[in-house]
Write a protein that holds these residues in place. Structure first.
Motif, PDB file in Angstrom:
ATOM      1  N   ALA A   9       0.862  -1.189   0.000  1.00 17.55           N
ATOM      2  CA  ALA A   9       0.000   0.000   0.000  1.00 17.55           C
ATOM      3  C   ALA A   9       0.892   1.230   0.000  1.00 17.55           C
ATOM      4  CB  ALA A   9      -0.906   0.002   1.226  1.00 17.55           C
ATOM      5  N   ARG A  10       0.441   2.270  -0.672  1.00 23.92           N
ATOM      6  CA  ARG A  10       1.214   3.509  -0.719  1.00 23.92           C
ATOM      7  C   ARG A  10       1.248   4.180   0.643  1.00 23.92           C
ATOM      8  NH1 ARG A  10       1.495   6.785  -5.061  1.00 23.92           N
ATOM      9  NH2 ARG A  10       2.489   8.237  -3.639  1.00 23.92           N
ATOM     10  N   VAL A  11       2.418   4.565   1.084  1.00 20.49           N
ATOM     11  CA  VAL A  11       2.605   5.231   2.374  1.00 20.49           C
ATOM     12  C   VAL A  11       1.807   6.538   2.413  1.00 20.49           C
ATOM     13  CG1 VAL A  11       4.298   6.333   3.880  1.00 20.49           C
ATOM     14  CG2 VAL A  11       4.860   4.181   2.731  1.00 20.49           C
ATOM     15  N   ALA A  12       1.925   7.346   1.377  1.00 20.59           N
ATOM     16  CA  ALA A  12       1.238   8.642   1.358  1.00 20.59           C
ATOM     17  C   ALA A  12      -0.275   8.481   1.357  1.00 20.59           C
ATOM     18  CB  ALA A  12       1.690   9.452   0.142  1.00 20.59           C
ATOM     19  N   VAL A  13      -0.771   7.445   0.711  1.00 21.89           N
ATOM     20  CA  VAL A  13      -2.219   7.219   0.667  1.00 21.89           C
ATOM     21  C   VAL A  13      -2.734   6.847   2.046  1.00 21.89           C
ATOM     22  CG1 VAL A  13      -4.051   5.771  -0.289  1.00 21.89           C
ATOM     23  CG2 VAL A  13      -2.244   6.622  -1.780  1.00 21.89           C
ATOM     24  N   VAL A  14      -1.987   6.013   2.775  1.00 17.89           N
ATOM     25  CA  VAL A  14      -2.394   5.635   4.133  1.00 17.89           C
ATOM     26  C   VAL A  14      -2.432   6.868   5.027  1.00 17.89           C
ATOM     27  CG1 VAL A  14      -1.829   4.232   6.160  1.00 17.89           C
ATOM     28  CG2 VAL A  14      -1.465   3.305   3.881  1.00 17.89           C
ATOM     29  N   VAL A  15      -1.427   7.727   4.915  1.00 13.28           N
ATOM     30  CA  VAL A  15      -1.387   8.952   5.728  1.00 13.28           C
ATOM     31  C   VAL A  15      -2.554   9.865   5.357  1.00 13.28           C
ATOM     32  CG1 VAL A  15      -0.073  11.060   6.177  1.00 13.28           C
ATOM     33  CG2 VAL A  15       1.092   8.862   6.115  1.00 13.28           C
ATOM     34  N   ARG A  16      -2.805   9.996   4.075  1.00  6.31           N
ATOM     35  CA  ARG A  16      -3.824  10.921   3.587  1.00  6.31           C
ATOM     36  C   ARG A  16      -5.251  10.414   3.802  1.00  6.31           C
ATOM     37  NH1 ARG A  16      -3.237  14.641  -1.187  1.00  6.31           N
ATOM     38  NH2 ARG A  16      -5.350  15.069  -1.904  1.00  6.31           N
ATOM     39  N   ALA A  17      -5.421   9.107   4.039  1.00  8.74           N
ATOM     40  CA  ALA A  17      -6.757   8.518   4.121  1.00  8.74           C
ATOM     41  C   ALA A  17      -7.631   9.154   5.199  1.00  8.74           C
ATOM     42  CB  ALA A  17      -6.649   7.011   4.364  1.00  8.74           C
ATOM     43  N   GLY A  18      -7.032   9.593   6.299  1.00  6.23           N
ATOM     44  CA  GLY A  18      -7.824  10.189   7.374  1.00  6.23           C
ATOM     45  C   GLY A  18      -8.077  11.668   7.222  1.00  6.23           C
ATOM     46  N   ALA A  19      -7.426  12.306   6.263  1.00  7.41           N
ATOM     47  CA  ALA A  19      -7.534  13.767   6.150  1.00  7.41           C
ATOM     48  C   ALA A  19      -8.957  14.231   5.850  1.00  7.41           C
ATOM     49  CB  ALA A  19      -6.570  14.274   5.074  1.00  7.41           C
ATOM     50  N   ALA A  20      -9.593  13.660   4.838  1.00  4.55           N
ATOM     51  CA  ALA A  20     -10.936  14.112   4.454  1.00  4.55           C
ATOM     52  C   ALA A  20     -11.980  13.847   5.529  1.00  4.55           C
ATOM     53  CB  ALA A  20     -11.345  13.478   3.118  1.00  4.55           C
ATOM     54  N   PRO A  21     -12.054  12.620   6.114  1.00  8.47           N
ATOM     55  CA  PRO A  21     -13.066  12.425   7.150  1.00  8.47           C
ATOM     56  C   PRO A  21     -12.863  13.320   8.367  1.00  8.47           C
ATOM     57  CG  PRO A  21     -11.855  10.368   6.757  1.00  8.47           C
ATOM     58  CD  PRO A  21     -11.375  11.367   5.779  1.00  8.47           C
ATOM     59  N   LEU A  22     -11.608  13.509   8.790  1.00  6.91           N
ATOM     60  CA  LEU A  22     -11.365  14.381   9.943  1.00  6.91           C
ATOM     61  C   LEU A  22     -11.746  15.823   9.623  1.00  6.91           C
ATOM     62  CD1 LEU A  22      -7.988  12.992  11.310  1.00  6.91           C
ATOM     63  CD2 LEU A  22     -10.189  12.978  12.485  1.00  6.91           C
ATOM     64  N   TRP A  23     -11.401  16.265   8.428  1.00  8.31           N
ATOM     65  CA  TRP A  23     -11.737  17.634   8.019  1.00  8.31           C
ATOM     66  C   TRP A  23     -13.248  17.846   8.019  1.00  8.31           C
ATOM     67  CZ3 TRP A  23     -10.377  22.490   7.258  1.00  8.31           C
ATOM     68  CH2 TRP A  23     -11.184  23.298   6.445  1.00  8.31           C
TER      69      TRP A  23
END
Length: 194
Positions: A9-23
């Motif tokens: 799995a892409r490292v950046a995608v895992v990090v970014r996955a929570g950005a939209a729901p938290l926002w």
């Protein structure tokens, strides 16, 4: 996966996955929080929330960068039998694994509105912004080295783990054009056909 290949799995995608729901949960909680006068009043609540937003965004964006940089330097090339996980699958797995934490964070942000209106929601939105900024930083790291960083899926514990957690022994790399996500974890934009 055949012949010893690993799911990656892409490292950046895992990090970014929570950005939209938290926002978005933060924005909704902050909006709902402004409807309640609270103990401190709306003006103080929104001012405190703005400060919390900035602090949370900065802390989340900058915290633990060394834990990403070290395995990135020591990353090895992905094998020919490794399977690259789609961006959508990685995001879905992360969000499924964290759905209860997201719900609890949202309820906590709503609950704080009775004391300090909007502050909890803005803190949550700041955490989402910080994750987006961290993913963008990983994207710049990838572009400077002209590789994409991947982590073994089994080290993420069904999507719940962190790509820089204790279980992660190292990263693997591919060329910059591999997979369906651009550097930083965003959707890869395909050129328009003329």
């Amino acid at each position: 996966m055949t012949r010893g290949g690993q799911g990656l799995a892409r490292v950046a995608v895992v990090v970014r996955a929570g950005a939209a729901p938290l926002w978005w949960l933060g924005v909704v909680a902050a909006g709902a929080g402004t409807l309640v006068p609270g103990l401190t009043g709306r003006r103080i609540g929104v001012t405190a929330g703005a400060a919390l937003f900035l602090v949370a965004a900065a802390v989340v964006a900058c915290a633990g960068r060394g834990r990403y940089r070290a395995p990135a330097r020591a990353a090895v090339r992905a094998g020919r039998h490794d399977v690259l996980q789609d961006r959508a699958v990685t995001v879905r797995n992360w969000r499924r694994g964290h759905r209860w934490w997201l719900l609890l964070a949202f309820l906590a942000a709503l609950g704080t509105a009775f004391a300090v209106p909007a502050a909890g929601g803005m803190l949550l939105a700041g955490c989402g912004t910080g994750l987006w900024l961290k993913a963008a930083w990983i994207g710049r790291l990838e572009q400077s080295d002209e590789v994409l960083l991947w982590v073994r899926v089994d080290w993420l514990r069904a999507g719940v783990g962190r790509p820089a957690g204790r279980r992660v022994k190292g990263y693997r790399t591919t060329g910059i054009a591999a997979g369906d996500a651009a550097p930083g974890g965003a959707r890869r934009r395909t050129p328009a056909l003329v």
